[in-house]
Scaffold this motif. Structure first.
Motif, PDB file in Angstrom:
ATOM      1  N   GLU A  73       5.763   1.157 -21.057  1.00 26.04           N
ATOM      2  CA  GLU A  73       6.163   2.537 -21.342  1.00 26.04           C
ATOM      3  C   GLU A  73       4.952   3.371 -21.724  1.00 26.04           C
ATOM      4  O   GLU A  73       4.822   4.526 -21.317  1.00 26.04           O
ATOM      5  CB  GLU A  73       7.206   2.549 -22.459  1.00 26.04           C
ATOM      6  CG  GLU A  73       7.911   3.888 -22.654  1.00 26.04           C
ATOM      7  CD  GLU A  73       7.100   4.862 -23.501  1.00 26.04           C
ATOM      8  OE1 GLU A  73       7.203   6.091 -23.276  1.00 26.04           O
ATOM      9  OE2 GLU A  73       6.352   4.397 -24.392  1.00 26.04           O
ATOM     10  N   LEU A  74       4.026   2.778 -22.507  1.00 23.20           N
ATOM     11  CA  LEU A  74       2.828   3.509 -22.915  1.00 23.20           C
ATOM     12  C   LEU A  74       1.922   3.777 -21.711  1.00 23.20           C
ATOM     13  O   LEU A  74       1.410   4.886 -21.536  1.00 23.20           O
ATOM     14  CB  LEU A  74       2.074   2.714 -23.985  1.00 23.20           C
ATOM     15  CG  LEU A  74       0.902   3.409 -24.681  1.00 23.20           C
ATOM     16  CD1 LEU A  74       0.723   2.874 -26.100  1.00 23.20           C
ATOM     17  CD2 LEU A  74      -0.412   3.227 -23.908  1.00 23.20           C
ATOM     18  N   ALA A  75       1.743   2.767 -20.854  1.00 20.62           N
ATOM     19  CA  ALA A  75       0.826   2.904 -19.722  1.00 20.62           C
ATOM     20  C   ALA A  75       1.377   3.815 -18.629  1.00 20.62           C
ATOM     21  O   ALA A  75       0.643   4.633 -18.061  1.00 20.62           O
ATOM     22  CB  ALA A  75       0.513   1.528 -19.137  1.00 20.62           C
ATOM     23  N   PHE A  76       2.676   3.669 -18.337  1.00 24.31           N
ATOM     24  CA  PHE A  76       3.266   4.422 -17.218  1.00 24.31           C
ATOM     25  C   PHE A  76       4.016   5.671 -17.658  1.00 24.31           C
ATOM     26  O   PHE A  76       4.521   6.418 -16.817  1.00 24.31           O
ATOM     27  CB  PHE A  76       4.210   3.519 -16.420  1.00 24.31           C
ATOM     28  CG  PHE A  76       3.552   2.284 -15.876  1.00 24.31           C
ATOM     29  CD1 PHE A  76       2.444   2.381 -15.061  1.00 24.31           C
ATOM     30  CD2 PHE A  76       4.018   1.013 -16.185  1.00 24.31           C
ATOM     31  CE1 PHE A  76       1.822   1.247 -14.549  1.00 24.31           C
ATOM     32  CE2 PHE A  76       3.416  -0.125 -15.697  1.00 24.31           C
ATOM     33  CZ  PHE A  76       2.305  -0.016 -14.878  1.00 24.31           C
ATOM     34  N   GLY A  77       4.093   5.897 -18.970  1.00 28.76           N
ATOM     35  CA  GLY A  77       4.872   7.039 -19.467  1.00 28.76           C
ATOM     36  C   GLY A  77       4.337   8.381 -19.014  1.00 28.76           C
ATOM     37  O   GLY A  77       5.072   9.372 -18.988  1.00 28.76           O
ATOM     38  N   GLY A  78       3.042   8.430 -18.641  1.00 26.72           N
ATOM     39  CA  GLY A  78       2.464   9.692 -18.210  1.00 26.72           C
ATOM     40  C   GLY A  78       3.111  10.259 -16.966  1.00 26.72           C
ATOM     41  O   GLY A  78       3.153  11.477 -16.771  1.00 26.72           O
ATOM     42  N   PHE A  79       3.644   9.375 -16.095  1.00 21.92           N
ATOM     43  CA  PHE A  79       4.259   9.866 -14.853  1.00 21.92           C
ATOM     44  C   PHE A  79       5.556  10.627 -15.114  1.00 21.92           C
ATOM     45  O   PHE A  79       6.005  11.387 -14.255  1.00 21.92           O
ATOM     46  CB  PHE A  79       4.516   8.697 -13.904  1.00 21.92           C
ATOM     47  CG  PHE A  79       3.270   8.128 -13.305  1.00 21.92           C
ATOM     48  CD1 PHE A  79       2.594   8.816 -12.309  1.00 21.92           C
ATOM     49  CD2 PHE A  79       2.749   6.920 -13.746  1.00 21.92           C
ATOM     50  CE1 PHE A  79       1.431   8.296 -11.752  1.00 21.92           C
ATOM     51  CE2 PHE A  79       1.590   6.389 -13.195  1.00 21.92           C
ATOM     52  CZ  PHE A  79       0.921   7.082 -12.200  1.00 21.92           C
ATOM     53  N   GLY A  80       6.157  10.407 -16.278  1.00 22.66           N
ATOM     54  CA  GLY A  80       7.358  11.162 -16.626  1.00 22.66           C
ATOM     55  C   GLY A  80       7.145  12.082 -17.813  1.00 22.66           C
ATOM     56  O   GLY A  80       8.093  12.626 -18.364  1.00 22.66           O
TER      57      GLY A  80
END
Length: 613
Positions: A60-67
């Protein structure tokens, strides 16, 4: 005694430095470095999760930027900017600035920088840049200064103006709110404006005279922009040409248009004038003179079909091949409009084919087509493809959408509403009575983008042209870096280290050190992180050193706005990246000197204004 940072904090700082070095060296593309950074964070936190978290929480921390709302905001602003461009809504403003640039390029740039600076003092800086960005891209396309030489200086001017008031940026509001929670008195809207305006007097000459010289010309030279098309300008009943003579017409003629064999006497409706010019110059001529480059009946047919089918009108260039039936024919005798429902707006003849030969015109004065001629053709895409296929024409690259001017006012209203709701607010009656409720820029921008789709100002299947994959993955990576710097404890450890080293420094250097520290956090993490971490540290340092807290809090506020040195520092930096074709190194080369200049100037001014000498 300062303890060593945690392993997670050390790893977070190492990943940040590695990402910066990879960006600066430029051997790998921005997209690859960004995706590798996200992957390293995701994999690292899966095998070595933060204390109190599960391995999958790292995803969630690593990929959260896409949302993340910041990415949604940037994409929405790009879409709204696209809507202004394809409808021609900003053409009047662009023409006004174009006149200034035409008078003098340097004066035009200076006027633009000052407009951007003062606008962003009252309006949130992001909407200001979104409003100006398509104007300057359009100006660059028309021969003014290249976008690559103007957009970074323009962005810096917007950021300096946004720093001047408490409402200029959301970061300013965040810093002053945290300071009030810590016990500091409330600051008025223009509380520190004089300090920033004096600093701007030092910075603007750098933005105006030096920064453009540090930036390359990234514009692409396209042969099509130099092609001169010969055509017949038809005098309409409501045309400004009707009832005038040629001398009067010449005064109103746009640059780049030439008359050939001009008639004598008063011009009459339906008269045809032989002119030549580039595609852009011909468009300006039809707008200013209210004439047409093709028979009105075929132009009306194209527009009606476009509205009925919801398809865009585009203009393309086609080369006449050796097999084409058009060779030796003129436009009136070719039957193109009747057969294909497209309009030929002009013909370009390469010099190698012998311009000036006696037989190039028919008895009626129309150009006879030859192999190698380039036709400028307008119509719907399917009709253009049919024309090219059946008449053996070669489609050239660089198809251009014709502005949907019927929606120009609508797109302007949508953009204006999005800016107004984010900067001024909407009337609202709450528990405390009547007030102006400001919407977050993320909400107002998303609503504006949706309105652009619903009203047809931007076609959904063309949205890819408004967005940049490089910017999207860069935003996502910068958000992941910002979160890991904060949640690993790296930011807190850096702040603690800073506070221990300031006890023996004079006030000016204390202010400069705080500003540099916050600037580093801003450029490598985020301004929100810098504000959240830096404000309490500055307040604590003021207490320990016996200094008034206000200048140290302002050092944090100013440092949060000195986000010029990397594209990941602020969302406006990313907005201009694609349009200016910028590399990471462009921001470093132009931004680091500006940061040094502003830190020095603002530190001295804070010492003088608060009597800390």
């Amino acid at each position: 005694m300062l303890s060593l940072p945690s392993y997670h904090a050390m790893a977070a700082m190492a990943v940040t430095v590695a990402m910066f070095v990879a960006f600066a060296r430029g051997r790998l593309s921005v997209e690859i470095v960004s995706l590798m950074t996200i992957a390293v964070i995701a994999v690292g936190l899966y095998f070595f999760p933060l204390e109190g978290t599960r391995p999958t929480d790292g995803f969630e921390l690593a990929f959260g930027g896409f949302g993340h709302y910041a990415l949604i905001t940037i994409c929405s602003l790009m879409i709204m900017g696209r809507g202004l461009v394809v409808t021609g809504a900003l053409d009047p403003a662009a023409r006004l600035l174009e006149e200034v640039f035409r008078f003098n390029l340097q004066i035009g740039l200076l006027v633009s920088l000052l407009i951007a600076l003062f606008l962003s003092m009252a309006v949130n800086d992001t909407p200001v840049l979104v409003l100006l960005l398509p104007i300057f891209v359009s100006l660059a396309a028309k021969g003014a200064m290249p976008a690559s030489k103007t957009l970074i200086p323009l962005n810096a001017a917007v950021l300096i103006g946004g720093m001047a008031t408490t409402i200029g940026t959301s970061t300013n509001i965040l810093v002053t709110s945290i300071a009030m929670d810590l016990g500091m008195r409330e600051m008025g809207v223009f509380h520190f404006t004089p300090i920033v305006l004096i600093a701007a007097l030092v910075a603007v000459p750098y933005l105006w005279l030096v920064m453009p010289r540090l930036l390359g010309d990234n514009s692409v030279e396209v042969d099509a922009t130099r092609r001169m098309f010969h055509t017949r300008l038809r005098v309409g009943v409501d045309s400004v040409l009707s009832g005038t003579d040629m001398e009067t017409v010449r005064e109103k003629l746009p640059d780049g248009i030439s008359f050939h064999n001009p008639p004598t006497g008063t011009l009459q409706p339906q008269q045809r004038l032989h002119i030549s010019g580039t595609h852009e110059a011909l468009e300006d001529a039809t707008r200013v003179l209210k004439g047409e480059l093709a028979p009105s009946w075929v132009l009306d047919r194209i527009r009606r079909t476009s509205r009925a089918e919801g398809k865009d009108i585009i203009a393309v260039e086609m080369t006449v091949t050796a097999d084409s039936r058009l060779i030796t024919r003129t436009l009136p005798s070719s039957g193109i409009a009747d057969l294909y429902s497209v309009a030929v707006l002009g013909i370009h003849r390469p010099q190698r084919l012998g311009v000036g030969e006696k037989d190039k015109y028919s008895e009626g004065g129309d150009l006879r087509m030859r192999e190698g001629d380039v036709l400028l053709v307008m119509g719907l895409e399917d009709d253009l493809q049919n024309f090219a296929r059946n008449d053996s024409l070669l489609l050239l690259e660089g198809a251009r959408e014709m502005p949907r001017r019927s929606k120009a006012v609508l797109s302007g209203v949508i953009m204006g509403a999005a800016i107004a709701t984010a900067s001024i607010g909407i009337p609202w009656i709450g528990a405390g009575g009547f007030t102006m409720l400001k919407l977050p820029i993320a909400i107002s921008a998303l609503m504006g983008a949706i309105a652009m789709f619903v009203t047809g100002c931007v076609k959904f299947d063309r949205v890819g042209r408004a967005l940049s994959a490089k910017v999207i993955v860069l935003v996502a990576a910068s958000i992941a870096i910002g979160r890991i710097i904060l949640e690993s404890g790296a930011a807190a450890w850096l702040g603690e280290t800073l506070s221990l080293g300031l006890a023996f420094l004079p006030p000016a250097l204390v202010l400069a050190a705080i500003m540099v520290f916050v600037t580093l956090l801003t450029n490598f993490a985020s301004n929100a992180t810098a504000a959240t971490v830096g404000t309490p540290i500055a307040f604590s340092i003021a207490t320990q050193l016996g200094l008034p807290p206000e200048p140290l809090i302002l050092a944090v506020l100013f440092g949060c706005n000195l986000c010029y040195a990397t594209p990941i520092a602020y969302q406006t930096n990313m907005l201009i990246m694609a349009e200016g074709s910028y590399e990471f190194s462009d921001y470093i080369r132009t931004g680091v000197p500006l940061v040094a200049l502003m830190v020095t100037t603002l530190s001295i001014l804070l010492v003088i204004f608060y009597g800390l000498g």
